[in-house]
Design a protein around this motif. Sequence first.
Motif, PDB file in Angstrom:
ATOM      1  N   GLU A   1      -0.706  22.286  -3.814  1.00  0.00           N
ATOM      2  CA  GLU A   1       0.557  22.418  -3.088  1.00  0.00           C
ATOM      3  C   GLU A   1       0.593  21.483  -1.882  1.00  0.00           C
ATOM      4  O   GLU A   1       1.623  20.860  -1.587  1.00  0.00           O
ATOM      5  N   GLN A   2      -0.530  21.368  -1.169  1.00  0.00           N
ATOM      6  CA  GLN A   2      -0.577  20.475  -0.014  1.00  0.00           C
ATOM      7  C   GLN A   2      -0.468  19.012  -0.442  1.00  0.00           C
ATOM      8  O   GLN A   2       0.200  18.215   0.219  1.00  0.00           O
ATOM      9  N   ALA A   3      -1.127  18.672  -1.537  1.00  0.00           N
ATOM     10  CA  ALA A   3      -1.036  17.297  -2.026  1.00  0.00           C
ATOM     11  C   ALA A   3       0.387  16.961  -2.452  1.00  0.00           C
ATOM     12  O   ALA A   3       0.874  15.846  -2.217  1.00  0.00           O
ATOM     13  N   ALA A   4       1.078  17.921  -3.067  1.00  0.00           N
ATOM     14  CA  ALA A   4       2.453  17.684  -3.509  1.00  0.00           C
ATOM     15  C   ALA A   4       3.404  17.536  -2.327  1.00  0.00           C
ATOM     16  O   ALA A   4       4.460  16.901  -2.457  1.00  0.00           O
ATOM     17  N   ALA A   5       3.049  18.092  -1.181  1.00  0.00           N
ATOM     18  CA  ALA A   5       3.935  18.045  -0.011  1.00  0.00           C
ATOM     19  C   ALA A   5       3.728  16.793   0.835  1.00  0.00           C
ATOM     20  O   ALA A   5       4.415  16.615   1.850  1.00  0.00           O
ATOM     21  N   ARG A   6       2.821  15.918   0.467  1.00  0.00           N
ATOM     22  CA  ARG A   6       2.585  14.712   1.258  1.00  0.00           C
ATOM     23  C   ARG A   6       3.839  13.840   1.332  1.00  0.00           C
ATOM     24  O   ARG A   6       4.523  13.634   0.330  1.00  0.00           O
ATOM     25  N   ALA A   7       4.117  13.322   2.529  1.00  0.00           N
ATOM     26  CA  ALA A   7       5.253  12.421   2.733  1.00  0.00           C
ATOM     27  C   ALA A   7       4.733  10.991   2.681  1.00  0.00           C
ATOM     28  O   ALA A   7       3.929  10.574   3.521  1.00  0.00           O
TER      29      ALA A   7
ATOM     30  N   SER B   1       6.099  13.126  -4.035  1.00  0.00           N
ATOM     31  CA  SER B   1       5.885  12.987  -5.483  1.00  0.00           C
ATOM     32  C   SER B   1       5.782  11.537  -5.937  1.00  0.00           C
ATOM     33  O   SER B   1       6.089  11.209  -7.074  1.00  0.00           O
ATOM     34  N   VAL B   2       5.339  10.638  -5.049  1.00  0.00           N
ATOM     35  CA  VAL B   2       5.207   9.227  -5.375  1.00  0.00           C
ATOM     36  C   VAL B   2       3.903   9.002  -6.149  1.00  0.00           C
ATOM     37  O   VAL B   2       2.873   9.595  -5.829  1.00  0.00           O
ATOM     38  N   ARG B   3       3.959   8.108  -7.154  1.00  0.00           N
ATOM     39  CA  ARG B   3       2.755   7.773  -7.910  1.00  0.00           C
ATOM     40  C   ARG B   3       2.326   6.320  -7.669  1.00  0.00           C
ATOM     41  O   ARG B   3       1.183   6.071  -7.354  1.00  0.00           O
ATOM     42  N   GLU B   4       3.220   5.342  -7.825  1.00  0.00           N
ATOM     43  CA  GLU B   4       2.830   3.953  -7.623  1.00  0.00           C
ATOM     44  C   GLU B   4       4.057   3.056  -7.631  1.00  0.00           C
ATOM     45  O   GLU B   4       5.153   3.462  -8.043  1.00  0.00           O
ATOM     46  N   VAL B   5       3.857   1.833  -7.160  1.00  0.00           N
ATOM     47  CA  VAL B   5       4.863   0.777  -7.296  1.00  0.00           C
ATOM     48  C   VAL B   5       4.662   0.144  -8.663  1.00  0.00           C
ATOM     49  O   VAL B   5       3.569  -0.323  -8.985  1.00  0.00           O
ATOM     50  N   ILE B   6       5.708   0.132  -9.490  1.00  0.00           N
ATOM     51  CA  ILE B   6       5.566  -0.421 -10.844  1.00  0.00           C
ATOM     52  C   ILE B   6       6.223  -1.799 -10.971  1.00  0.00           C
ATOM     53  O   ILE B   6       6.058  -2.462 -12.001  1.00  0.00           O
ATOM     54  N   GLY B   7       6.946  -2.256  -9.940  1.00  0.00           N
ATOM     55  CA  GLY B   7       7.588  -3.557 -10.001  1.00  0.00           C
ATOM     56  C   GLY B   7       8.477  -3.752  -8.785  1.00  0.00           C
ATOM     57  O   GLY B   7       8.422  -2.978  -7.817  1.00  0.00           O
ATOM     58  N   TRP B   8       9.308  -4.797  -8.845  1.00  0.00           N
ATOM     59  CA  TRP B   8      10.162  -5.155  -7.719  1.00  0.00           C
ATOM     60  C   TRP B   8      11.551  -5.526  -8.230  1.00  0.00           C
ATOM     61  O   TRP B   8      11.692  -6.099  -9.312  1.00  0.00           O
TER      62      TRP B   8
ATOM     63  N   CYS C   1      -1.921  16.613   4.374  1.00  0.00           N
ATOM     64  CA  CYS C   1      -3.314  16.959   4.130  1.00  0.00           C
ATOM     65  C   CYS C   1      -4.022  15.818   3.391  1.00  0.00           C
ATOM     66  O   CYS C   1      -3.484  15.267   2.422  1.00  0.00           O
ATOM     67  N   ALA C   2      -5.218  15.459   3.843  1.00  0.00           N
ATOM     68  CA  ALA C   2      -6.013  14.406   3.215  1.00  0.00           C
ATOM     69  C   ALA C   2      -7.399  14.947   2.884  1.00  0.00           C
ATOM     70  O   ALA C   2      -7.889  15.887   3.507  1.00  0.00           O
ATOM     71  N   GLY C   3      -8.039  14.330   1.889  1.00  0.00           N
ATOM     72  CA  GLY C   3      -9.398  14.724   1.532  1.00  0.00           C
ATOM     73  C   GLY C   3      -9.453  15.652   0.342  1.00  0.00           C
ATOM     74  O   GLY C   3      -8.430  16.158  -0.133  1.00  0.00           O
ATOM     75  N   PRO C   4     -10.667  15.901  -0.151  1.00  0.00           N
ATOM     76  CA  PRO C   4     -10.832  16.682  -1.380  1.00  0.00           C
ATOM     77  C   PRO C   4     -10.551  18.171  -1.229  1.00  0.00           C
ATOM     78  O   PRO C   4     -10.432  18.879  -2.228  1.00  0.00           O
TER      79      PRO C   4
ATOM     80  N   LEU D   1       0.849  -1.181   0.000  1.00  0.00           N
ATOM     81  CA  LEU D   1       0.000   0.000   0.000  1.00  0.00           C
ATOM     82  C   LEU D   1       0.888   1.235   0.000  1.00  0.00           C
ATOM     83  O   LEU D   1       2.039   1.190   0.452  1.00  0.00           O
ATOM     84  N   LEU D   2       0.360   2.335  -0.513  1.00  0.00           N
ATOM     85  CA  LEU D   2       1.003   3.636  -0.354  1.00  0.00           C
ATOM     86  C   LEU D   2       0.204   4.433   0.667  1.00  0.00           C
ATOM     87  O   LEU D   2      -1.011   4.605   0.516  1.00  0.00           O
ATOM     88  N   ALA D   3       0.880   4.892   1.700  1.00  0.00           N
ATOM     89  CA  ALA D   3       0.247   5.689   2.747  1.00  0.00           C
ATOM     90  C   ALA D   3       1.000   7.002   2.877  1.00  0.00           C
ATOM     91  O   ALA D   3       2.187   7.091   2.534  1.00  0.00           O
ATOM     92  N   PHE D   4       0.323   8.033   3.363  1.00  0.00           N
ATOM     93  CA  PHE D   4       0.979   9.333   3.440  1.00  0.00           C
ATOM     94  C   PHE D   4       0.615  10.065   4.718  1.00  0.00           C
ATOM     95  O   PHE D   4      -0.420   9.808   5.347  1.00  0.00           O
ATOM     96  N   ASP D   5       1.483  10.983   5.088  1.00  0.00           N
ATOM     97  CA  ASP D   5       1.229  11.969   6.136  1.00  0.00           C
ATOM     98  C   ASP D   5       1.073  13.322   5.458  1.00  0.00           C
ATOM     99  O   ASP D   5       1.803  13.645   4.520  1.00  0.00           O
TER     100      ASP D   5
END
Length: 416
Positions: free
Chosen positions: A276-282, A305-312, A268-271, A262-266
């Motif tokens: 700028e807040q979305a880009a600053a998520r850790a 700036s993470v998008r997804e896991v594309i492989g291993w 700002c969350a929600g719509p 899973l990708l989880a972040f710290d």
Amino acid sequence: MTGRRVRRAATIGVALVLVALSAPAATAGAGSVADRTTGVVPTRLHNPWLWQATVGQRAAGPAALVFFTDRTRYFESTGVLVDQDGAYRLIPIGIAERHGLLSPDGRHYLRPGSGELLDVTTGRQRRTMSTGVSPMAWSSDGQQVLGTRDNDDTVITYGPENQQLNDPEKPDDLLVVDPFRGSERVVEVGTFAAHSGAAWSPGGDLVAVTGSPDVPAQLAERERLVVVDPDGGGARWQVDLGDRRVLAGPAAWHPDGRRLALLAFDGCAGPSCTAEQAAARAWRVEFLDTATGKDVGQALPAGTSVREVIGWRGDDPVLRYVSKTEQDTDRQAVLAALSPDGGREVLVTAPVGSTDLIVPGELLARAAFGGPEPRPSPFAAPLWLYLTLAVLPLLTVGLIVRVVRRRQAATQAAST
């Protein structure tokens, strides 16, 4: 000018035309043999030439990867295929068309919505699926695709007393589709207002799907994860992810089959979050036990700036990042592997202006990274460009012949 000189000029003109027409065949690939990737994902990519041929105009080999950029002659998001010999080709994208999926063997590009399958090795494109299906993940054997179909009504209808007659918000269908024959079947996975992601297990016997279970959850950006047997065995387990965790991508299932990323972040969350807040998520990578759905293992910090896991790469997840700057046109996609100690090794760097990057599953399965840096060949152009370039020498030869003949006629008239 004598007749011999006229013939010599004509010969030179014809030779120029033949050179122009033969140049694509002789130099259609990458710049040199040393630049070829030979089935390995290249480490760095470059923007194509404005006149670069499309896959339909000049077919390529199986893809080593595809990246997306608007820095092409189309001046909008365009797929750029780099084949396993280092040749660059374009994949034009329709207006409002989302980015598609690349088959595990790198031979086919599946377009979302239109149901069209593009064979990049022949340039042939055909509709093999019903329209309206958005593909989300290929199976590892390249024979099936998980897709979602939006069942919402596009128009709300009203009765004579202004009462609403239909419900435009309808649950979406999760489908298993054969992308070559077009057959499809619905997977009973429970009610979802919309599906946001999916992943196959390594053996293909289970799938994980995420999305919002109802409209209020969709508006609040809260998601649920369900693991299910796609052949009718029913749901194994489900867990609510809330608004701070999402499935890590089509490659979220670890190769050992026992963990799901899973990708989880710290942050700002929600719509209501600003860009700028979305880009600053850790972000961090978390894991669930695929047998129970319980948290397992140590989370890996992944940065911003993470998008997804594309492989291993072994046990290390390979993530796609898209960095953002003050100007969206300066975004840049990279692939990087995360190690348990928090280190990040950049594996692939796309050019500035890139917004996405996909790699065939077969190359990901064997962690085939570290290839050389191919550059797009300026000679890998469509045939019409060479024909256009051939017009000038032909016109020049014709003009020379015409002038010489007039002079010869005038000389003969003067001598009689």
